[in-house]
Structures are given as C-alpha cells and as structure tokens.
Scaffold this motif. Sequence first.
Motif, PDB file in Angstrom:
ATOM      1  N   SER A 100       0.837  -1.205   0.000  1.00 26.28           N
ATOM      2  CA  SER A 100       0.000   0.000   0.000  1.00 26.28           C
ATOM      3  C   SER A 100       0.866   1.246   0.000  1.00 26.28           C
ATOM      4  O   SER A 100       2.028   1.231   0.440  1.00 26.28           O
ATOM      5  N   SER A 101       0.285   2.331  -0.503  1.00 27.34           N
ATOM      6  CA  SER A 101       0.899   3.636  -0.298  1.00 27.34           C
ATOM      7  C   SER A 101       0.545   4.109   1.106  1.00 27.34           C
ATOM      8  O   SER A 101      -0.468   3.694   1.682  1.00 27.34           O
ATOM      9  N   ILE A 102       1.392   4.969   1.650  1.00 25.08           N
ATOM     10  CA  ILE A 102       1.107   5.513   2.986  1.00 25.08           C
ATOM     11  C   ILE A 102      -0.197   6.299   2.964  1.00 25.08           C
ATOM     12  O   ILE A 102      -1.014   6.225   3.893  1.00 25.08           O
ATOM     13  N   ALA A 103      -0.437   7.016   1.869  1.00 24.52           N
ATOM     14  CA  ALA A 103      -1.666   7.802   1.763  1.00 24.52           C
ATOM     15  C   ALA A 103      -2.900   6.914   1.773  1.00 24.52           C
ATOM     16  O   ALA A 103      -3.895   7.205   2.451  1.00 24.52           O
ATOM     17  N   ALA A 104      -2.864   5.801   1.015  1.00 22.96           N
ATOM     18  CA  ALA A 104      -4.002   4.885   0.980  1.00 22.96           C
ATOM     19  C   ALA A 104      -4.206   4.218   2.336  1.00 22.96           C
ATOM     20  O   ALA A 104      -5.344   3.998   2.768  1.00 22.96           O
ATOM     21  N   MET A 105      -3.107   3.894   3.003  1.00 18.89           N
ATOM     22  CA  MET A 105      -3.213   3.283   4.333  1.00 18.89           C
ATOM     23  C   MET A 105      -3.913   4.232   5.298  1.00 18.89           C
ATOM     24  O   MET A 105      -4.810   3.835   6.065  1.00 18.89           O
ATOM     25  N   ASN A 106      -3.533   5.492   5.271  1.00 18.83           N
ATOM     26  CA  ASN A 106      -4.167   6.474   6.158  1.00 18.83           C
ATOM     27  C   ASN A 106      -5.645   6.660   5.810  1.00 18.83           C
ATOM     28  O   ASN A 106      -6.500   6.745   6.704  1.00 18.83           O
ATOM     29  N   ALA A 107      -5.941   6.717   4.510  1.00 21.38           N
ATOM     30  CA  ALA A 107      -7.324   6.973   4.096  1.00 21.38           C
ATOM     31  C   ALA A 107      -8.225   5.786   4.381  1.00 21.38           C
ATOM     32  O   ALA A 107      -9.380   5.960   4.792  1.00 21.38           O
ATOM     33  N   LEU A 108      -7.725   4.575   4.176  1.00 21.49           N
ATOM     34  CA  LEU A 108      -8.571   3.388   4.312  1.00 21.49           C
ATOM     35  C   LEU A 108      -8.688   2.912   5.761  1.00 21.49           C
ATOM     36  O   LEU A 108      -9.754   2.427   6.168  1.00 21.49           O
ATOM     37  N   HIS A 109      -7.599   3.033   6.530  1.00 21.98           N
ATOM     38  CA  HIS A 109      -7.603   2.486   7.891  1.00 21.98           C
ATOM     39  C   HIS A 109      -7.574   3.566   8.968  1.00 21.98           C
ATOM     40  O   HIS A 109      -7.570   3.235  10.163  1.00 21.98           O
ATOM     41  N   GLY A 110      -7.525   4.826   8.565  1.00 22.48           N
ATOM     42  CA  GLY A 110      -7.570   5.894   9.555  1.00 22.48           C
ATOM     43  C   GLY A 110      -6.280   6.097  10.314  1.00 22.48           C
ATOM     44  O   GLY A 110      -6.289   6.743  11.375  1.00 22.48           O
ATOM     45  N   THR A 111      -5.158   5.580   9.829  1.00 18.77           N
ATOM     46  CA  THR A 111      -3.877   5.763  10.497  1.00 18.77           C
ATOM     47  C   THR A 111      -3.344   7.171  10.226  1.00 18.77           C
ATOM     48  O   THR A 111      -3.913   7.928   9.435  1.00 18.77           O
ATOM     49  N   ALA A 112      -2.220   7.482  10.873  1.00 18.91           N
ATOM     50  CA  ALA A 112      -1.659   8.834  10.739  1.00 18.91           C
ATOM     51  C   ALA A 112      -0.171   8.781  10.418  1.00 18.91           C
ATOM     52  O   ALA A 112       0.616   9.585  10.938  1.00 18.91           O
ATOM     53  N   PHE A 113       0.239   7.866   9.563  1.00 19.59           N
ATOM     54  CA  PHE A 113       1.639   7.802   9.154  1.00 19.59           C
ATOM     55  C   PHE A 113       1.966   8.996   8.258  1.00 19.59           C
ATOM     56  O   PHE A 113       1.102   9.524   7.548  1.00 19.59           O
ATOM     57  N   ASP A 114       3.218   9.424   8.298  1.00 17.81           N
ATOM     58  CA  ASP A 114       3.652  10.580   7.516  1.00 17.81           C
ATOM     59  C   ASP A 114       3.674  10.199   6.035  1.00 17.81           C
ATOM     60  O   ASP A 114       4.481   9.373   5.596  1.00 17.81           O
ATOM     61  N   ALA A 115       2.786  10.793   5.245  1.00 15.91           N
ATOM     62  CA  ALA A 115       2.680  10.483   3.822  1.00 15.91           C
ATOM     63  C   ALA A 115       3.438  11.466   2.949  1.00 15.91           C
ATOM     64  O   ALA A 115       3.305  11.427   1.715  1.00 15.91           O
ATOM     65  N   SER A 116       4.242  12.327   3.528  1.00 16.50           N
ATOM     66  CA  SER A 116       5.000  13.297   2.735  1.00 16.50           C
ATOM     67  C   SER A 116       5.984  12.582   1.817  1.00 16.50           C
ATOM     68  O   SER A 116       6.669  11.639   2.240  1.00 16.50           O
ATOM     69  N   PRO A 117       6.074  13.000   0.548  1.00 15.91           N
ATOM     70  CA  PRO A 117       7.024  12.345  -0.366  1.00 15.91           C
ATOM     71  C   PRO A 117       8.463  12.442   0.098  1.00 15.91           C
ATOM     72  O   PRO A 117       9.282  11.587  -0.227  1.00 15.91           O
ATOM     73  N   ALA A 118       8.803  13.472   0.853  1.00 13.09           N
ATOM     74  CA  ALA A 118      10.175  13.646   1.318  1.00 13.09           C
ATOM     75  C   ALA A 118      10.482  12.818   2.555  1.00 13.09           C
ATOM     76  O   ALA A 118      11.650  12.636   2.906  1.00 13.09           O
ATOM     77  N   ALA A 119       9.462  12.295   3.222  1.00 14.82           N
ATOM     78  CA  ALA A 119       9.670  11.544   4.462  1.00 14.82           C
ATOM     79  C   ALA A 119       9.916  10.072   4.164  1.00 14.82           C
ATOM     80  O   ALA A 119       9.344   9.505   3.233  1.00 14.82           O
ATOM     81  N   ARG A 120      10.780   9.466   4.951  1.00 15.57           N
ATOM     82  CA  ARG A 120      11.003   8.036   4.837  1.00 15.57           C
ATOM     83  C   ARG A 120       9.895   7.277   5.579  1.00 15.57           C
ATOM     84  O   ARG A 120       9.326   7.774   6.552  1.00 15.57           O
TER      85      ARG A 120
END
Length: 298
Positions: A100-120
Amino acid sequence: MRTAEAAERITLAKAAESIVRAKTAASITHAHVAKPTPSIAIVPIAPRLFVRGRCMLLVVLCGLCASSGCAGGTGLFRQYEYEEELYLSLDGSATVYVNSSIAAMNALHGTAFDASPAARVDTAALRAYFTTADTQVTRVTQWRRNNRRFFQVRADVADVRRLAASPPFAWSSYHFQQDGNLFVYKQTVGAAAGKDVGPVGWNGRELVAFRLHLPSKIRYHNTKGVESRGNILAWEQPLADRLRGQPIAIEARMDTQSILYTTLWLFGITFLAVAAAFAAAIWFVMRRGAETPVQPVR
C-alpha cells in the motif's frame, strides 16, 4: 634456291597465323561489345530489415506506453494503490502481504503515518501497528512510486478466522471451514475509515485488490471479470469505491487435499513404476543370459 623458298614459306605461314590471331581477337572483342555482361546490384537487405524491425518494435513499445499512460497505469502494467494477498493453508493458518501507499493506508484504515514524499517510511511504526496477538510481522519493506511512498508488510497468522480481531484487518469478516468434501472460504470486506488525506496525486483511476492463494484445487469462486491464474484468485475495486465503503464479497471452495500432497503422491507412484520396470528389464536380461547354453570349445 631451296633455302630461299623455305624462308618464303615460313614468312607466309607466320603472316597467315598473324591474320588468324587478329580475326579471333576481333571476334572476341565484338562478342563482348554486342553482349555485355549484365551487372548485378548488391542491395544491403539485412541492414534494411534490421532497421525496419527496430522501427516496428519502437512503434509497438510507444503504443504500449501510451495505452498504459492513458489508462493511468491500469492497462497492461496494472498498478495498485492498496493490495492484500492471503496465502491460505488447509489447517487454517495463513500468511498475509499488505502492499500500500502511505496515503491509501491512512485513508482506508484511519492511520496517521507521515505520507510526505520527502519523508522516509517509518518501518518500526508499521511493524508495531501490524503486530498483534494474532499476527506476527516477519518483514517490512518500502519503495517510492509516482512521488508517493509505498510499503509492504508480511505477517503470519495461526488462524485466519482470528484475523478480524487485528486492527489492520478488522474491516473484514473471515469464514473458513470444511463443508462435506470441500473447504469453504468466505471473506466480506466492509466499510473503510474514509479519512481525508488531502491532495496526494490521485487521479481517480487507482485500484484496490484482494488476492487469494489457495493450496488445493479450486471448485468454485465468485470472481467476476478479473484475471485469475492457477490457484490465485483476485478481486478488484476502484479506490474511490473502497473509500466509500462499498463491500466486497469473496468466496472460494476447494478440495480438502493439497495440490502439493497430490503431486508428491503421483511422483512417488511414477518413481516406483519406473523402478519396477527397470528391475524387470534387468531380471529378463539376466534370465535370458542364464538360459543360453554355452558351446564347448573344440
């Protein structure tokens, strides 16, 4: 007198020979002029064919790239924003892969991982999130695509029916039991968190996929219009529909005996048959040799 006559004869003979040679040379020259040898033009065929083949290949590749680009990556080379792959065993244990992409993970499961392209990708945080009383994470990897961060998590579960108790998989219900001479697997993917993650570069053509790797021969499944191969079944859904919580019903029925066991059994039977045939051939040759009488040497 005789000497003079002989000399005159020799002179006449040489003159006649000279005339004959001159006529012969003239006839040969005339023949070459009248019938010139046609020249053969050597055309470099191979280089032309090679250049033409390269041009055709370039046109085909450009067409494929264009079709893939027009389809938003969902044509020949299908790219998914979120995937769950379940490798099921007949004893109920399973291995789950989440891509998954971090963005999709946050949107689908409600998580708050850093989805910034510059972030690891915070692999330690992902490992902690997917590790529960029923799941054991064995690997976390990451990569980048379309200026978005992606990850893969591999987790082992002892009982697939307990998977719904884990937060990352709580949106699904799992059912697995034997019904007569078949195993029945059912999964219903329910509502997603539907969290707003802002502009992350989605174009509306992103896909979500759920794949099922089964251990025995499949007798029934309810996939529709999705390419499946061998013992791998796939269910797809647009990411927009998944965000809206449109349910996905997954069902498959399979034999109670694994393909691996059947393959090993057939291999063993074949090996024994070949060994028996080889032993019979050796016995037959040895018997024929024993029955052949030996002639005494005289």
